[in-house]
Design an enzyme around this catalytic site. Structure first.
Site, PDB file in Angstrom:
ATOM      1  N   THR A 140      -2.198   1.902  -7.052  1.00 32.09           N
ATOM      2  CA  THR A 140      -3.449   2.538  -6.647  1.00 32.09           C
ATOM      3  C   THR A 140      -3.613   3.821  -7.454  1.00 32.09           C
ATOM      4  OG1 THR A 140      -3.296   1.610  -4.431  1.00 32.09           O
ATOM      5  CG2 THR A 140      -4.743   3.511  -4.720  1.00 32.09           C
ATOM      6  N   GLU A 184      -4.561  -3.712  -5.552  1.00 31.23           N
ATOM      7  CA  GLU A 184      -4.015  -4.540  -4.480  1.00 31.23           C
ATOM      8  C   GLU A 184      -4.728  -4.232  -3.164  1.00 31.23           C
ATOM      9  OE1 GLU A 184      -2.195  -3.236  -1.860  1.00 31.23           O
ATOM     10  OE2 GLU A 184      -1.964  -1.173  -2.529  1.00 31.23           O
ATOM     11  N   PHE A 185      -4.818  -5.255  -2.328  1.00 32.22           N
ATOM     12  CA  PHE A 185      -5.393  -5.111  -0.987  1.00 32.22           C
ATOM     13  C   PHE A 185      -4.429  -5.733   0.022  1.00 32.22           C
ATOM     14  CE2 PHE A 185      -8.963  -5.213  -3.970  1.00 32.22           C
ATOM     15  CZ  PHE A 185      -9.617  -4.024  -3.631  1.00 32.22           C
ATOM     16  N   LYS A 245     -10.764   0.248  -4.874  1.00 29.13           N
ATOM     17  CA  LYS A 245      -9.569   0.345  -4.033  1.00 29.13           C
ATOM     18  C   LYS A 245      -9.632   1.576  -3.136  1.00 29.13           C
ATOM     19  CE  LYS A 245      -5.350   0.164  -2.450  1.00 29.13           C
ATOM     20  NZ  LYS A 245      -4.954  -0.736  -1.365  1.00 29.13           N
ATOM     21  N   ASN A 287     -10.023   1.690   1.209  1.00 27.62           N
ATOM     22  CA  ASN A 287      -9.110   2.377   2.127  1.00 27.62           C
ATOM     23  C   ASN A 287      -9.790   3.549   2.826  1.00 27.62           C
ATOM     24  OD1 ASN A 287      -7.001   0.653   1.752  1.00 27.62           O
ATOM     25  ND2 ASN A 287      -5.801   2.007   0.462  1.00 27.62           N
ATOM     26  N   GLY A 327      -6.100   5.610  18.794  1.00 35.03           N
ATOM     27  CA  GLY A 327      -4.653   5.728  18.861  1.00 35.03           C
ATOM     28  C   GLY A 327      -4.190   7.128  18.541  1.00 35.03           C
ATOM     29  N   GLY A 364      -1.136   6.301   9.490  1.00 28.70           N
ATOM     30  CA  GLY A 364      -0.080   6.794   8.605  1.00 28.70           C
ATOM     31  C   GLY A 364       0.153   5.789   7.502  1.00 28.70           C
ATOM     32  N   CYS A 411      -0.642   4.263   2.251  1.00 35.45           N
ATOM     33  CA  CYS A 411      -1.951   4.092   1.603  1.00 35.45           C
ATOM     34  C   CYS A 411      -3.027   5.045   2.110  1.00 35.45           C
ATOM     35  CB  CYS A 411      -2.420   2.650   1.772  1.00 35.45           C
ATOM     36  SG  CYS A 411      -1.408   1.445   0.895  1.00 35.45           S
ATOM     37  N   LYS A 429       3.380   1.448  11.695  1.00 33.66           N
ATOM     38  CA  LYS A 429       2.665   0.294  12.230  1.00 33.66           C
ATOM     39  C   LYS A 429       3.686  -0.806  12.474  1.00 33.66           C
ATOM     40  CE  LYS A 429       0.385  -2.500   9.500  1.00 33.66           C
ATOM     41  NZ  LYS A 429      -0.549  -3.077   8.529  1.00 33.66           N
TER      42      LYS A 429
END
Length: 467
Positions: free
Chosen positions: A121, A158-159, A218, A222, A267, A271, A274, A335
């Protein structure tokens, strides 16, 4: 096809394994001999579901190899993926030193036409810097302008979601490729089209565009997802104040197809590797170009504040001085389905509890070792606090002797626990839920004092006097 992957982190290792899985001859190179030793001995240096099994298959088939030999890696691949880290610099911009070092190595050892793919990225304009770095090395070798040593720099962001990266790569929503419109670019386009052909058999998923637009795409993706998260977190704090239920609000707005349900969960902050750095990098890119991204600056500020919300609820319920108190913390990784502790909310929450004198029992299904390493660094100058942080091997062990439970990561095993056992294991039946896993009314009926994010606090059913 012969493919080289520079870097064996999340992106590089998943990319290499998946390209080998569909039949390519893949050479993965890394300057870290520890990583390469782990991979050559059948291990995996990261936790990613499905990755170890895929590496075992492709290694056995002889379609993937791991090495620190940079020269051999450049000579191997017609397509050279640069998938190294781009950590945030002091000003928030992306640090490109590893990307440019990889580019220089390609120029130093190039033995023919190369398609150089920016998979890392990177900010808008990086492809131009990569091209310059390769050109300089070719010039040093007296090969600048040589037909044999031509190259094209491609942007192929990238994803991949950590925890679902293998599936994301093998079943992509879209494949974004940025290529220059010149002779070398046309050659590169044909090679990239051939490489990704297996992913387009059902329908065409590839989006071709100019290099700068691909680089921008990209960051924009995000930033949009981070914005949705911070938007809901900001609303959840207002819901707390006015007595609304953010879960009802989420269902109400998510049912609108123009909005949808994805990334609308309130929440304790986002974090990982990315969102934080990409939002910061895009904000810094704007500043460098005389522009202010006011929405993203607010997104970043909201996320930073959100990591204190759960702590504030704990302090309001149990007091500022937490000496003599013990907290069970379920979930340490940023996560589920990963051991990644980068920018994890648990780091801020646990440090805040320790600063107030509390003892913490931390549990995570896969991130325990990584968490221990990270906290040892974070608390290196606070040895007394570090002594009060204990990492346990089961969620039940975390509860024993604890005054309250704090939920930070929404692992599946936390979604339906034995609440009666949980209640009896805690000194006081109190849960602070940073992921809104349970229903407030159901908790109140069981006599559990339940505090969630943006959800009303239900009055306890006092008929059960066992606690």
């Amino acid at each position: 096809m012969k493919v080289t992957i520079v870097g064996t982190g999340y992106v590089g290792l998943v990319t290499g394994a998946c390209l080998a899985e569909i039949g390519n001859d893949v050479f993965c190179v890394d300057v870290d001999p520890r990583k390469i030793d782990i991979l050559n001995n059948g291990g995996v240096p990261i936790h990613e579901p499905g990755l170890q099994e895929m590496l075992r298959r492709t290694r056995a088939a002889g379609r993937i190899q791991f090495s620190t030999d940079v020269k051999a890696s450049v000579e191997h691949g017609d397509i050279q993926f640069i998938a190294v880290g781009t950590p945030p610099d002091e000003d928030g911009s992306a640090d490109l030193q590893y990307v440019l070092a990889a580019a220089r190595n390609i120029g130093k050892y190039s033995n023919g036409f190369k398609v150089i793919v920016d998979k890392s990225t990177v900010p808008v304009g990086t492809a131009l810097q990569v091209k310059k770095a390769v050109d300089e090395e070719l010039k040093t070798r007296g090969l600048e302008g040589s037909d044999k040593h031509r190259f094209s720099v491609v942007s192929n962001p990238e994803f991949l979601k950590e925890g679902a990266a293998v599936d994301d790569f093998m079943r992509p929503d879209r494949i974004v490729i940025g290529i220059d419109d010149d002779h070398a670019g046309n050659l590169a386009r044909e090679k990239m089209k051939r490489l990704y052909a297996p992913f387009n058999r059902n329908h065409e998923r590839t989006l071709y565009m100019d290099v700068r637009s691909a680089e921008f795409t990209k960051y924009a993706a995000n930033a949009m997802l981070a914005t949705r998260i911070s938007f809901m977190n900001d609303l959840s704090n207002l819901a707390d104040t006015v007595g609304a239920d953010i879960e009802s609000v989420r269902r109400g707005i998510g049912s609108d197809p123009r909005i949808g349900y994805h990334f609308l969960y309130a929440g304790c902050g986002y974090g990982g590797s990315c969102f934080p750095k990409d939002v910061q990098a895009l904000v810094q890119t704007a500043r460098e170009n005389g522009h202010t991204l006011r929405i993203l600056e607010a997104v970043e500020a909201v996320n930073d504040d959100q990591k204190e919300v759960l702590v504030n609820k704990i302090v309001k319920r149990m007091g500022e001085d937490l000496r003599g108190r013990t907290f069970a913390v379920w979930g340490l990784a940023f996560k589920p389905n990963t051991d990644d502790m980068r920018e994890a909310s648990s780091r801020r929450i646990i440090e805040a509890l320790l600063q107030r004198g509390a003892t913490v029992h931390g549990y995570d299904p896969v991130a325990r070792e990584e968490a221990a390493r990270v906290f040892a660094l974070d608390l290196a100058d606070r040895p007394e606090d570090l002594k009060r942080l204990h990492f346990v091997t089961t969620q039940q062990d975390a509860l024993m002797g604890a005054d309250a439970l704090v939920i930070v990561t929404e692992w599946k095993e936390f979604k339906s626990p034995d609440f009666w056992h949980l209640k009896s294991a805690l000194k006081t039946p109190v849960i602070f839920d940073g992921r809104n896993l349970y229903e407030p009314e159901a908790m109140a009926e069981m006599g559990i004092d339940y505090f969630a994010i943006g959800r009303p606090h239900a009055e306890l059913d006092r008929s059960d006097s066992s606690n």
